[in-house]
Design a protein around this motif. Structure first.
Motif, PDB file in Angstrom:
ATOM      1  N   GLN A   1       0.825  -1.208   0.000  1.00  0.00           N
ATOM      2  CA  GLN A   1       0.000   0.000   0.000  1.00  0.00           C
ATOM      3  C   GLN A   1       0.866   1.268   0.000  1.00  0.00           C
ATOM      4  OE1 GLN A   1      -0.894  -2.453   2.672  1.00  0.00           O
ATOM      5  NE2 GLN A   1      -1.996  -3.428   0.995  1.00  0.00           N
ATOM      6  N   GLN A   2       1.968   1.215   0.752  1.00  0.00           N
ATOM      7  CA  GLN A   2       2.874   2.365   0.794  1.00  0.00           C
ATOM      8  C   GLN A   2       3.446   2.645  -0.598  1.00  0.00           C
ATOM      9  OE1 GLN A   2       5.696   1.000   3.681  1.00  0.00           O
ATOM     10  NE2 GLN A   2       4.408   1.492   5.445  1.00  0.00           N
ATOM     11  N   LYS A   3       3.785   1.580  -1.315  1.00  0.00           N
ATOM     12  CA  LYS A   3       4.347   1.756  -2.657  1.00  0.00           C
ATOM     13  C   LYS A   3       3.319   2.322  -3.632  1.00  0.00           C
ATOM     14  CE  LYS A   3       8.161  -1.565  -2.609  1.00  0.00           C
ATOM     15  NZ  LYS A   3       8.755  -2.771  -3.234  1.00  0.00           N
ATOM     16  N   ILE A   4       2.063   1.888  -3.484  1.00  0.00           N
ATOM     17  CA  ILE A   4       1.000   2.428  -4.342  1.00  0.00           C
ATOM     18  C   ILE A   4       0.828   3.923  -4.104  1.00  0.00           C
ATOM     19  CG2 ILE A   4      -1.509   2.413  -4.738  1.00  0.00           C
ATOM     20  CD1 ILE A   4      -1.376  -0.649  -4.274  1.00  0.00           C
ATOM     21  N   LEU A   5       0.845   4.330  -2.855  1.00  0.00           N
ATOM     22  CA  LEU A   5       0.735   5.750  -2.524  1.00  0.00           C
ATOM     23  C   LEU A   5       1.862   6.558  -3.174  1.00  0.00           C
ATOM     24  CD1 LEU A   5      -0.236   5.618   1.259  1.00  0.00           C
ATOM     25  CD2 LEU A   5      -1.632   6.559  -0.598  1.00  0.00           C
ATOM     26  N   LEU A   6       3.067   6.009  -3.141  1.00  0.00           N
ATOM     27  CA  LEU A   6       4.209   6.724  -3.726  1.00  0.00           C
ATOM     28  C   LEU A   6       4.143   6.734  -5.253  1.00  0.00           C
ATOM     29  CD1 LEU A   6       7.086   5.520  -1.367  1.00  0.00           C
ATOM     30  CD2 LEU A   6       5.890   7.713  -1.357  1.00  0.00           C
TER      31      LEU A   6
ATOM     32  N   LEU B   1      -7.418  11.476  -2.120  1.00  0.00           N
ATOM     33  CA  LEU B   1      -7.553  10.208  -1.408  1.00  0.00           C
ATOM     34  C   LEU B   1      -8.859   9.504  -1.771  1.00  0.00           C
ATOM     35  CD1 LEU B   1      -6.174  11.299   2.074  1.00  0.00           C
ATOM     36  CD2 LEU B   1      -5.012   9.924   0.342  1.00  0.00           C
ATOM     37  N   GLU B   2      -9.912  10.271  -1.985  1.00  0.00           N
ATOM     38  CA  GLU B   2     -11.183   9.684  -2.405  1.00  0.00           C
ATOM     39  C   GLU B   2     -11.060   9.084  -3.799  1.00  0.00           C
ATOM     40  OE1 GLU B   2     -13.984  12.838  -2.049  1.00  0.00           O
ATOM     41  OE2 GLU B   2     -14.252  12.587   0.125  1.00  0.00           O
ATOM     42  N   ALA B   3     -10.240   9.706  -4.649  1.00  0.00           N
ATOM     43  CA  ALA B   3     -10.007   9.174  -5.995  1.00  0.00           C
ATOM     44  C   ALA B   3      -9.335   7.804  -5.919  1.00  0.00           C
ATOM     45  CB  ALA B   3      -9.145  10.142  -6.797  1.00  0.00           C
ATOM     46  N   LEU B   4      -8.418   7.657  -4.972  1.00  0.00           N
ATOM     47  CA  LEU B   4      -7.774   6.362  -4.770  1.00  0.00           C
ATOM     48  C   LEU B   4      -8.802   5.326  -4.315  1.00  0.00           C
ATOM     49  CD1 LEU B   4      -4.399   7.291  -3.005  1.00  0.00           C
ATOM     50  CD2 LEU B   4      -4.651   6.066  -5.171  1.00  0.00           C
ATOM     51  N   GLY B   5      -9.709   5.762  -3.455  1.00  0.00           N
ATOM     52  CA  GLY B   5     -10.762   4.871  -2.967  1.00  0.00           C
ATOM     53  C   GLY B   5     -11.652   4.380  -4.089  1.00  0.00           C
TER      54      GLY B   5
ATOM     55  N   ALA C   1      -7.167   3.730   1.546  1.00  0.00           N
ATOM     56  CA  ALA C   1      -6.766   5.142   1.483  1.00  0.00           C
ATOM     57  C   ALA C   1      -7.431   5.953   2.583  1.00  0.00           C
ATOM     58  CB  ALA C   1      -7.092   5.720   0.110  1.00  0.00           C
ATOM     59  N   LYS C   2      -8.558   5.428   3.132  1.00  0.00           N
ATOM     60  CA  LYS C   2      -9.236   6.112   4.233  1.00  0.00           C
ATOM     61  C   LYS C   2      -8.341   6.190   5.469  1.00  0.00           C
ATOM     62  CE  LYS C   2     -13.844   4.534   2.781  1.00  0.00           C
ATOM     63  NZ  LYS C   2     -15.000   3.676   3.141  1.00  0.00           N
ATOM     64  N   LYS C   3      -7.454   5.205   5.599  1.00  0.00           N
ATOM     65  CA  LYS C   3      -6.548   5.195   6.746  1.00  0.00           C
ATOM     66  C   LYS C   3      -5.596   6.389   6.704  1.00  0.00           C
ATOM     67  CE  LYS C   3      -6.631   0.147   7.161  1.00  0.00           C
ATOM     68  NZ  LYS C   3      -5.838  -1.108   7.095  1.00  0.00           N
ATOM     69  N   VAL C   4      -5.227   6.788   5.484  1.00  0.00           N
ATOM     70  CA  VAL C   4      -4.341   7.940   5.324  1.00  0.00           C
ATOM     71  C   VAL C   4      -5.055   9.206   5.777  1.00  0.00           C
ATOM     72  CG1 VAL C   4      -2.958   9.292   3.719  1.00  0.00           C
ATOM     73  CG2 VAL C   4      -3.187   6.812   3.393  1.00  0.00           C
ATOM     74  N   SER C   5      -6.283   9.352   5.341  1.00  0.00           N
ATOM     75  CA  SER C   5      -7.082  10.514   5.733  1.00  0.00           C
ATOM     76  C   SER C   5      -7.252  10.579   7.240  1.00  0.00           C
ATOM     77  CB  SER C   5      -8.449  10.435   5.045  1.00  0.00           C
ATOM     78  OG  SER C   5      -9.246  11.532   5.412  1.00  0.00           O
ATOM     79  N   TRP C   6      -7.501   9.424   7.863  1.00  0.00           N
ATOM     80  CA  TRP C   6      -7.666   9.366   9.320  1.00  0.00           C
ATOM     81  C   TRP C   6      -6.380   9.757  10.027  1.00  0.00           C
ATOM     82  CZ3 TRP C   6      -4.951   5.975  12.531  1.00  0.00           C
ATOM     83  CH2 TRP C   6      -5.346   5.977  13.876  1.00  0.00           C
ATOM     84  N   PHE C   7      -5.232   9.285   9.500  1.00  0.00           N
ATOM     85  CA  PHE C   7      -3.956   9.547  10.163  1.00  0.00           C
ATOM     86  C   PHE C   7      -3.512  10.995   9.987  1.00  0.00           C
ATOM     87  CE2 PHE C   7       0.635   8.614  11.042  1.00  0.00           C
ATOM     88  CZ  PHE C   7       0.446   8.054  12.297  1.00  0.00           C
ATOM     89  N   GLN C   8      -3.930  11.615   8.880  1.00  0.00           N
ATOM     90  CA  GLN C   8      -3.632  13.036   8.689  1.00  0.00           C
ATOM     91  C   GLN C   8      -4.209  13.877   9.827  1.00  0.00           C
ATOM     92  OE1 GLN C   8      -5.373  13.587   4.786  1.00  0.00           O
ATOM     93  NE2 GLN C   8      -3.359  13.778   3.815  1.00  0.00           N
TER      94      GLN C   8
END
Length: 374
Positions: A33-38, A55-59, A66-73
């Motif tokens: 998942q980290q590699k996909i984000l990069l 992030l919603e586009a990734l979803g 990708a929701k986890k990224v939004s939550w961690f932000q």
């Protein structure tokens, strides 16, 4: 690079390091998942700054995580994350950092970053992974201690999983002999697992390190351990398996080692015994064989550039072992004669003689006859 600059890099103070630490700290987000984000956002700083729309586009493309990224932000900033790590005595190093372990750089699935307490393995020293069964036998325990002691004496460092059984026994012995050892975890470095090894964890932090690709607070989930095993072999120059069942994590580590181009060795066991099946299978597939301390030193350690250090292989004997050892001489004695000298049962005597053999103090000159080696 001077000493001050090196320390700054190791503690994660170099520019951009905090964004890598932030990305690798997102709970439940693994390397794929980290590699996909990069791939989409190019850099961890861009991941931190990603808009809700991105992030919603990734979803929408099927990446629900990708929701986890939004939550961690919303949970913490990169600077706050680095502050929290420092406060807990946890260091972080990214793949882009010059201090990242060189052995791991050769792996196609190397972690983007590592969390650690203590230090990282020394690049200039050979590293050997010693792995095996959690529920090991006395024979396995003695072998793990013997091999770990040899690695230390020949200037090497011991890598393992800090688990019960062979892993922990080997690492504790390496530390006891004044060597360095590193525990690779399947959980966060702030999680002591298994709990009973807390003394080992404390000593590893002082004489080596505790290392994980998983962020602090991560529990020891079953799925994490195969991932952990690739790092045990990846950080090592060779993997030595001491007692393993046919389907075990130790064999997974050995498979990773073979794929990574590391040497694999196994201690042979008695045919038909469950704890011997894994090692004997490795040997049948072409793994190197540990036949004796002398053979291992001459055929493996010395050719790999490991030299015997000034540290002597001090052997501590239990009272019963001391009694049997003192009853022997340079001329052979049989079991019956030794039984009369020690007043021990043949079963107990045989067990002690085996332990003395593994410690390099006694040799069997012929069937059931023994003599001192030194």
């Amino acid at each position: 690079m001077d000493k001050k600059e090196k320390i700054q890099i190791e503690t994660g103070d170099c520019q951009g390091e905090m964004y890598w630490a932030w990305l690798c700290s997102i709970p439940g987000l693994y390397l794929p998942q980290q590699k996909i984000l990069l791939q989409y956002l190019n850099h961890p700083e861009a991941v931190w700054k990603a808009s809700q729309k991105e992030l919603e586009a990734l979803g929408r493309e099927g990446y629900e995580w990708a929701k986890k990224v939004s939550w961690f932000q919303k949970k913490s900033t990169p600077a706050e994350r680095m502050h929290i790590l420092g406060k807990r005595g946890i260091r972080f190093i990214s793949f882009r950092n010059p201090g990242y372990p060189m052995r791991l750089r050769t792996l196609s699935n190397a972690p983007l970053g590592l969390f650690y307490k203590g230090s990282l393995p020394e690049e200039q020293c050979r590293a050997a992974a010693i792995v095996g069964a959690r529920m090991c036998s006395r024979f396995g325990k003695d072998m793990a201690e013997l091999i770990a002691g040899m690695i230390v004496v020949y200037g090497g460092q011991v890598i393992s999983g800090a688990a019960y059984g062979i892993d922990g026994v080997a690492q504790m012995e390496a530390l006891r002999r004044g060597g360095r050892s590193y525990g690779i975890l399947g959980c966060g470095v702030d999680v002591c697992y298994p709990k009973g090894n807390y003394l080992l964890f404390e000593q590893l932090e002082k004489q080596g390190g505790i290392i994980s690709e998983f962020p602090p607070g991560t529990p020891p989930l079953r799925s994490h351990f195969p991932m952990r095993n690739r790092l045990i072999s990846g950080m090592s120059d060779m993997v030595i398996v001491v007692e393993a069942r046919k389907k075990s994590g130790s064999l997974i580590t050995a498979d990773f080692a073979a794929e990574q181009g590391r040497e694999v060795y196994a201690v042979p066991g008695r045919p038909g015994e469950e704890l011997s099946e894994g090692c004997n299978e490795l040997i049948s597939q072409g793994a190197g064989i540990f036949l004796s301390p002398e053979q291992f030193a001459e055929s493996v350690l010395v050719p790999m550039g490991m030299e015997k250090s000034k540290k002597s292989l001090q052997v501590t004997l239990a009272p019963s072992e001391e009694l049997v050892y003192s009853s022997l001489g340079l001329h052979s004695k049989g079991l019956i004669e030794l039984q009369e000298c020690t007043d021990m049962s043949l079963t107990e005597l045989s067990d002690i003689l085996l332990r003395l053999e593994l410690k390099g103090l006694v040799r069997e000159t012929s069937r059931n006859f023994y003599a001192k080696m030194k």
